[in-house]
Design a protein around this motif. Structure first.
Motif, PDB file in Angstrom:
ATOM      1  N   ARG B  21      26.840  -9.237  76.933  1.00  0.00           N
ATOM      2  CA  ARG B  21      25.477  -8.909  76.503  1.00  0.00           C
ATOM      3  C   ARG B  21      24.865  -7.826  77.377  1.00  0.00           C
ATOM      4  O   ARG B  21      24.049  -7.034  76.940  1.00  0.00           O
ATOM      5  N   PHE B  22      25.256  -7.847  78.653  1.00  0.00           N
ATOM      6  CA  PHE B  22      24.648  -6.968  79.649  1.00  0.00           C
ATOM      7  C   PHE B  22      25.318  -5.602  79.685  1.00  0.00           C
ATOM      8  O   PHE B  22      24.675  -4.583  79.956  1.00  0.00           O
ATOM      9  N   SER B  23      26.635  -5.577  79.397  1.00  0.00           N
ATOM     10  CA  SER B  23      27.427  -4.367  79.633  1.00  0.00           C
ATOM     11  C   SER B  23      26.890  -3.166  78.871  1.00  0.00           C
ATOM     12  O   SER B  23      26.730  -2.085  79.436  1.00  0.00           O
ATOM     13  N   GLY B  24      26.597  -3.342  77.606  1.00  0.00           N
ATOM     14  CA  GLY B  24      26.179  -2.210  76.790  1.00  0.00           C
ATOM     15  C   GLY B  24      24.848  -1.647  77.232  1.00  0.00           C
ATOM     16  O   GLY B  24      24.701  -0.440  77.453  1.00  0.00           O
ATOM     17  N   ILE B  25      23.865  -2.527  77.401  1.00  0.00           N
ATOM     18  CA  ILE B  25      22.529  -2.090  77.796  1.00  0.00           C
ATOM     19  C   ILE B  25      22.586  -1.375  79.130  1.00  0.00           C
ATOM     20  O   ILE B  25      21.953  -0.351  79.346  1.00  0.00           O
ATOM     21  N   ARG B  26      23.405  -1.912  80.049  1.00  0.00           N
ATOM     22  CA  ARG B  26      23.373  -1.434  81.416  1.00  0.00           C
ATOM     23  C   ARG B  26      24.288  -0.227  81.638  1.00  0.00           C
ATOM     24  O   ARG B  26      23.900   0.724  82.304  1.00  0.00           O
ATOM     25  N   PHE B  27      25.498  -0.270  81.098  1.00  0.00           N
ATOM     26  CA  PHE B  27      26.495   0.708  81.538  1.00  0.00           C
ATOM     27  C   PHE B  27      26.785   1.824  80.544  1.00  0.00           C
ATOM     28  O   PHE B  27      27.115   2.908  80.935  1.00  0.00           O
ATOM     29  N   PHE B  28      26.683   1.547  79.256  1.00  0.00           N
ATOM     30  CA  PHE B  28      26.855   2.672  78.348  1.00  0.00           C
ATOM     31  C   PHE B  28      25.960   2.550  77.131  1.00  0.00           C
ATOM     32  O   PHE B  28      25.832   1.499  76.548  1.00  0.00           O
ATOM     33  N   GLY B  29      25.394   3.669  76.770  1.00  0.00           N
ATOM     34  CA  GLY B  29      24.643   3.723  75.522  1.00  0.00           C
ATOM     35  C   GLY B  29      25.631   3.839  74.393  1.00  0.00           C
ATOM     36  O   GLY B  29      26.816   4.057  74.616  1.00  0.00           O
ATOM     37  N   ALA B  30      25.156   3.683  73.156  1.00  0.00           N
ATOM     38  CA  ALA B  30      26.052   3.711  72.006  1.00  0.00           C
ATOM     39  C   ALA B  30      26.824   5.021  71.938  1.00  0.00           C
ATOM     40  O   ALA B  30      27.943   5.075  71.451  1.00  0.00           O
ATOM     41  N   ARG B  31      26.244   6.094  72.447  1.00  0.00           N
ATOM     42  CA  ARG B  31      26.889   7.407  72.301  1.00  0.00           C
ATOM     43  C   ARG B  31      28.116   7.566  73.193  1.00  0.00           C
ATOM     44  O   ARG B  31      29.066   8.198  72.833  1.00  0.00           O
ATOM     45  N   SER B  32      28.051   6.951  74.411  1.00  0.00           N
ATOM     46  CA  SER B  32      29.156   7.180  75.341  1.00  0.00           C
ATOM     47  C   SER B  32      30.270   6.149  75.184  1.00  0.00           C
ATOM     48  O   SER B  32      31.264   6.198  75.893  1.00  0.00           O
ATOM     49  N   MET B  33      30.111   5.202  74.242  1.00  0.00           N
ATOM     50  CA  MET B  33      31.161   4.217  74.062  1.00  0.00           C
ATOM     51  C   MET B  33      32.346   4.859  73.346  1.00  0.00           C
ATOM     52  O   MET B  33      32.155   5.596  72.398  1.00  0.00           O
ATOM     53  N   PRO B  34      33.588   4.549  73.796  1.00  0.00           N
ATOM     54  CA  PRO B  34      34.751   5.165  73.138  1.00  0.00           C
ATOM     55  C   PRO B  34      34.797   4.809  71.648  1.00  0.00           C
ATOM     56  O   PRO B  34      34.629   3.647  71.276  1.00  0.00           O
ATOM     57  N   GLU B  35      35.034   5.831  70.823  1.00  0.00           N
ATOM     58  CA  GLU B  35      34.969   5.661  69.370  1.00  0.00           C
ATOM     59  C   GLU B  35      35.949   4.610  68.831  1.00  0.00           C
ATOM     60  O   GLU B  35      35.551   3.779  67.994  1.00  0.00           O
ATOM     61  N   PRO B  36      37.220   4.566  69.291  1.00  0.00           N
ATOM     62  CA  PRO B  36      38.130   3.548  68.757  1.00  0.00           C
ATOM     63  C   PRO B  36      37.640   2.127  69.037  1.00  0.00           C
ATOM     64  O   PRO B  36      37.758   1.246  68.181  1.00  0.00           O
ATOM     65  N   LEU B  37      37.028   1.930  70.227  1.00  0.00           N
ATOM     66  CA  LEU B  37      36.524   0.602  70.574  1.00  0.00           C
ATOM     67  C   LEU B  37      35.366   0.209  69.664  1.00  0.00           C
ATOM     68  O   LEU B  37      35.310  -0.894  69.118  1.00  0.00           O
TER      69      LEU B  37
END
Lengths: 217, 107
Positions: B21-37
């Protein structure tokens, strides 16, 4: 949204008691895990005597979608300091996400976005706890012949229909469900995991195949 | 599973779920998340929920399998039809449990 949380939470409480868990443990799940789908499956797996490692892996697979929700909320809430983001993260649920992201993306929020988010997420938490407590209390009183365990797939049906948005996700669900039925006697209660992973893979493949067909046209 | 193991299992799941729950908010925004993931994560809910529902309906009851004695198959179909048109948890619980009890009582 809240009226749906009540029977879902009660089912989670009943499932915990049916699985032979202590009432305190059933309630603690709601505070510590606070994710309905995984709580129901954890109760079921513990009741069937699954290995602890398998219970943990299965529950985490079910909750993996939270990474996606969290990342999608980041542009709206990620700039806040830790004293905000930690509790906001804890309160993240399917329902809180759905309400907030719709408003953040398409609507207007009056005042800071975190207040809107908390207004959606906190009542869900409070109602969830009360409903599980009621379910734990009720679960001990219901005779086995009523087959209340059947409420588990019923509650999940409610969650399933809205996520079937396009053809790849329908294919993901058909393969996930089909493989899980075939693999239900797989060792270590891995049927759900095998089904889930096959479904995800099929969804990705279907999406790529559909895209390629569209490009060739 | 002993009670202390059960507590430990729940604590580990709780910690892991919080990390998700914390990882996305804290470490990467939707834009920097790897596309395949991101692409794979989109299909997790549909695949996993179906993998929970289907075996619970087919193999969960006292008469498991694809058999006319398996009342859950029929009650599940009725509930699925209701779920397709309504999102009310109460209505679907009523349709599913109601038809299960009704068929059992009638047989």
């Amino acid at each position: 949204m809240l009226p749906g949380v009540v029977p879902f939470g009660m089912t989670a409480g009943i499932a915990a008691v049916e699985a032979g868990l202590e009432p305190a443990l059933g309630l603690a799940m709601s505070v510590i895990i606070f994710a309905g789908a995984s709580q129901l499956v954890v109760a079921q797996l513990i009741g069937e005597g699954a290995l602890p490692l398998i219970v943990v892996l299965t529950a985490l697979l079910i909750n993996l979608r939270m990474v996606m929700y969290s990342a999608s909320l980041a542009p709206h809430l990620g700039h806040l300091p830790l004293r905000w983001t930690a509790p906001l993260s804890y309160l993240l649920t399917d329902q809180a996400y759905a309400i907030s992201i719709t408003r953040f993306t398409y609507g207007r929020t009056h005042g800071p976005k975190q207040f809107f988010y908390i207004g959606a997420a906190f009542p869900i938490w409070a109602v969830w706890l009360i409903a599980t407590a009621f379910g734990v209390w009720l679960g001990a009183a219901i005779p086995a012949s009523w087959q209340v365990g059947f409420a588990l797939p019923l509650v999940f049906l409610v969650l399933l229909v809205p996520v079937l948005r396009d053809r790849p996700s329908i294919i993901a669900a058909l393969v996930g469900g089909g493989v899980a039925i075939l693999a239900h006697e797989a060792p270590y209660h891995l049927g759900l995991t095998i089904g889930g992973l096959s479904g995800v893979a099929s969804g990705v493949i279907a999406e790529m195949a559909l895209k390629r067909r569209g490009e060739n046209r | 599973m002993s009670e202390s193991t059960a507590w430990l299992v729940i604590a580990v799941i709780g910690a892991g779920t919080f990390a998700f729950r914390f990882s996305g908010i804290r470490f990467f925004g939707a834009r920097s998340m790897p596309e395949p993931l991101l692409r794979a994560l989109r299909y997790v809910p549909a695949a996993v929920i179906a993998a929970i529902v289907a075996p619970a309906i087919v193999h969960g009851g006292p008469d498991p399998g694809f058999d006319t004695d398996n009342v859950r198959l029929f009650a599940g179909l009725i509930a699925a039809a209701v779920a397709w048109t309504s999102r009310s948890v109460l209505l679907i619980l009523a349709a599913g449990m109601g038809s299960l009890w009704l068929i059992e009582w009638a047989l």
